[in-house]
Design a protein around this motif. Structure first.
Motif, PDB file in Angstrom:
ATOM      1  N   THR A  13      34.598  36.092  38.071  1.00 51.12           N
ATOM      2  CA  THR A  13      33.954  35.527  36.880  1.00 51.12           C
ATOM      3  C   THR A  13      33.776  36.552  35.759  1.00 51.12           C
ATOM      4  OG1 THR A  13      31.815  35.950  37.938  1.00 51.12           O
ATOM      5  CG2 THR A  13      32.745  33.750  38.185  1.00 51.12           C
ATOM      6  N   ARG A  14      33.582  37.836  36.095  1.00 51.70           N
ATOM      7  CA  ARG A  14      33.350  38.834  35.041  1.00 51.70           C
ATOM      8  C   ARG A  14      34.599  39.111  34.213  1.00 51.70           C
ATOM      9  NH1 ARG A  14      30.895  43.894  38.044  1.00 51.70           N
ATOM     10  NH2 ARG A  14      32.491  43.259  39.539  1.00 51.70           N
ATOM     11  N   THR A  33      35.486  45.071  35.508  1.00 54.70           N
ATOM     12  CA  THR A  33      35.112  44.587  34.180  1.00 54.70           C
ATOM     13  C   THR A  33      36.240  44.922  33.208  1.00 54.70           C
ATOM     14  OG1 THR A  33      34.058  46.672  33.511  1.00 54.70           O
ATOM     15  CG2 THR A  33      32.666  45.053  34.676  1.00 54.70           C
TER      16      THR A  33
END
Length: 333
Positions: free
Chosen positions: A22-23, A289
C-alpha cells in the motif's frame, strides 16, 4: 567457502510475495496504470522486483526448490511472472495475515516434502546494486545457522552505509570486523531509530536488517511454535496431509480463525540464540517507500529511467530526494 550449499538437494528457498504494497500504491499506479503490489511492478528495470528476486535466488537454489507465497488475488499474475523459471512453486494464501502466517504456509509445503530441509527466506522487495554479493553471504548464513547459532537460525545483515532512520537494525553482541563472514550472536534489534540512535548504531558497526533468514526448516518451525503457537497449530495438520493444502476451501477456513502476526516483531525479536552474518558491498536496499527506492537507485541509469516514466504522469509528485529528471537522464547517459 564452497560454491554450493552443503546438501544442495535439501536446500530450499521461500520467497515472501504476499504483501499488499500500500505504501507504494501511488507510484505503481503512476507507472503501470493500476495499483499493483510493489513486488509485481517493474520499478528498477524491465523485470519486476519479484522476478529479480527469483533470478537472484536461482543462482543459489534451483527453481524446483523455490516456494513463493502470494495473495490468491495475484496468483495468476505471479504465475505469469515466473514463466521463464520452470519449477518455481506458487503458493496462494487466502488472506494477508502478515509475515508470520505468510512464512508458515510455504514452510509447511517444504517440511511436508523434506523434513530435513534447510531453508532460506527472501523478501521480494529488495534492490541490489551488486547482486553478486548475495550468494556468498547466503552460503555463510547457512553455515552460521548450523555452527554459530544455538537456535539454528541466522540472519543476513547488510553493511550499513548511513545512519538510516527508516530501516531496522541488527546489533551484534560483538563489533563486526571488516570482511568478516562468519556468524555473530545477535544482541538486539532496533526498528526505525531516531537520528541520534541511528548514528550510534552506525558507529557501532550494527547492520541493516534485510529479513533474509537461513536455517533448518525444523529450527524455523520450532521458533514459530514457541512464539506463534496458535498459527503453528492451525497449520500443523497439513504437515501430514500435504494434499489438503490444495483444498482451498479448507485453507480459507483455517485462515479465517488464524490471528495475524509479524515474523520479525513477534518471532525474531523475541528469540534467543540467533546469529547474524554481514553482507558486504552489495548496495542493498529495500524498496519500502518511494523515497527509499529513489535513494537506492542514485547513481544508476535505472534512476533516470524511473524518473522519466514518472514525469510522464503529471499527477505524480516526484519525491524531493529525486534529482530533476533532465539532470538524472544526463548523468545516466
Amino acid at each position: 567457502m564452497t560454491d554450493l550449499p552443503k546438501n544442495p538437494e535439501r536446500t530450499w528457498a521461500i520467497v515472501l510475495a504476499a504483501g499488499d504494497g500500500t505504501r507504494m500504491a501511488s507510484l505503481t499506479r503512476a507507472i503501470h496504470g493500476q495499483s499493483l503490489p510493489k513486488q509485481f511492478a517493474a520499478l528498477t528495470g524491465p523485470r519486476t522486483l519479484f522476478q529479480q528476486t527469483l533470478h537472484r535466488v536461482a543462482t543459489i537454489i534451483p527453481p524446483e526448490r523455490v516456494v513463493a507465497v502470494v495473495s490468491d488475488r495475484h496468483e495468476a499474475l505471479a504465475r505469469q511472472q515466473v514463466a521463464d523459471l520452470r519449477g518455481v512453486q506458487i503458493v496462494p494464501q487466502p488472506r494477508n495475515l502478515g509475515t508470520g502466517p505468510g512464512l508458515l504456509l510455504p514452510l509447511v509445503h517444504i517440511l511436508a516434502r523434506d523434513p530435513e530441509a534447510r531453508v532460506v527466506v527472501f523478501p521480494s522487495d529488495h534492490y541490489f546494486q551488486r547482486p553478486a554479493a548475495l550468494k556468498p553471504a547466503v552460503l555463510a548464513a547457512l553455515d552460521a545457522a548450523a555452527k554459530d547459532s544455538p537456535a539454528g537460525v541466522a540472519l543476513l545483515g547488510a553493511e550499513a552505509k548511513e545512519a538510516s532512520t527508516e530501516l531496522g537494525w541488527i546489533v551484534p553482541a560483538a563489533e563486526e570486523s571488516p570482511g568478516r563472514r562468519s556468524g555473530l550472536p545477535v544482541a538486539s534489534f532496533v526498528e526505525k531509530p531516531d537520528v541520534r540512535r541511528a548514528q550510534q548504531l552506525l558507529e557501532r558497526h550494527a547492520l541493516w536488517n534485510t529479513m533474509i533468514v537461513a536455517g533448518s526448516g525444523r529450527a524455523l518451525w520450532h521458533l514459530m511454535l514457541r512464539h506463534l503457537p496458535r498459527q503453528v497449530m492451525a497449520l500443523s495438520p497439513y504437515l501430514t496431509k500435504i494434499d489438503a493444502l490444495n483444498d482451498r476451501e479448507s485453507l480459507k477456513n483455517t485462515y479465517r480463525e488464524m490471528p495475524a502476526a509479524d515474523f520479525s516483531r513477534d518471532v525474531l525479536e523475541r528469540a534467543d540464540g540467533l546469529a547474524v552474518v554481514p553482507m558486504m558491498d552489495a548496495g542493498w536496499s529495500d524498496c519500502g517507500t518511494p523515497e527509499r527506492l529513489i535513494g537506492a537507485l542514485k547513481g544508476t541509469p535505472a534512476l533516470g529511467q524511473l524518473i522519466e516514466r514518472l514525469s510522464r504522469n503529471s499527477h505524480y509528485p516526484i519525491p524531493r530526494s529525486a534529482p530533476a529528471s533532465n539532470d538524472v537522464l544526463a548523468a545516466a547517459s
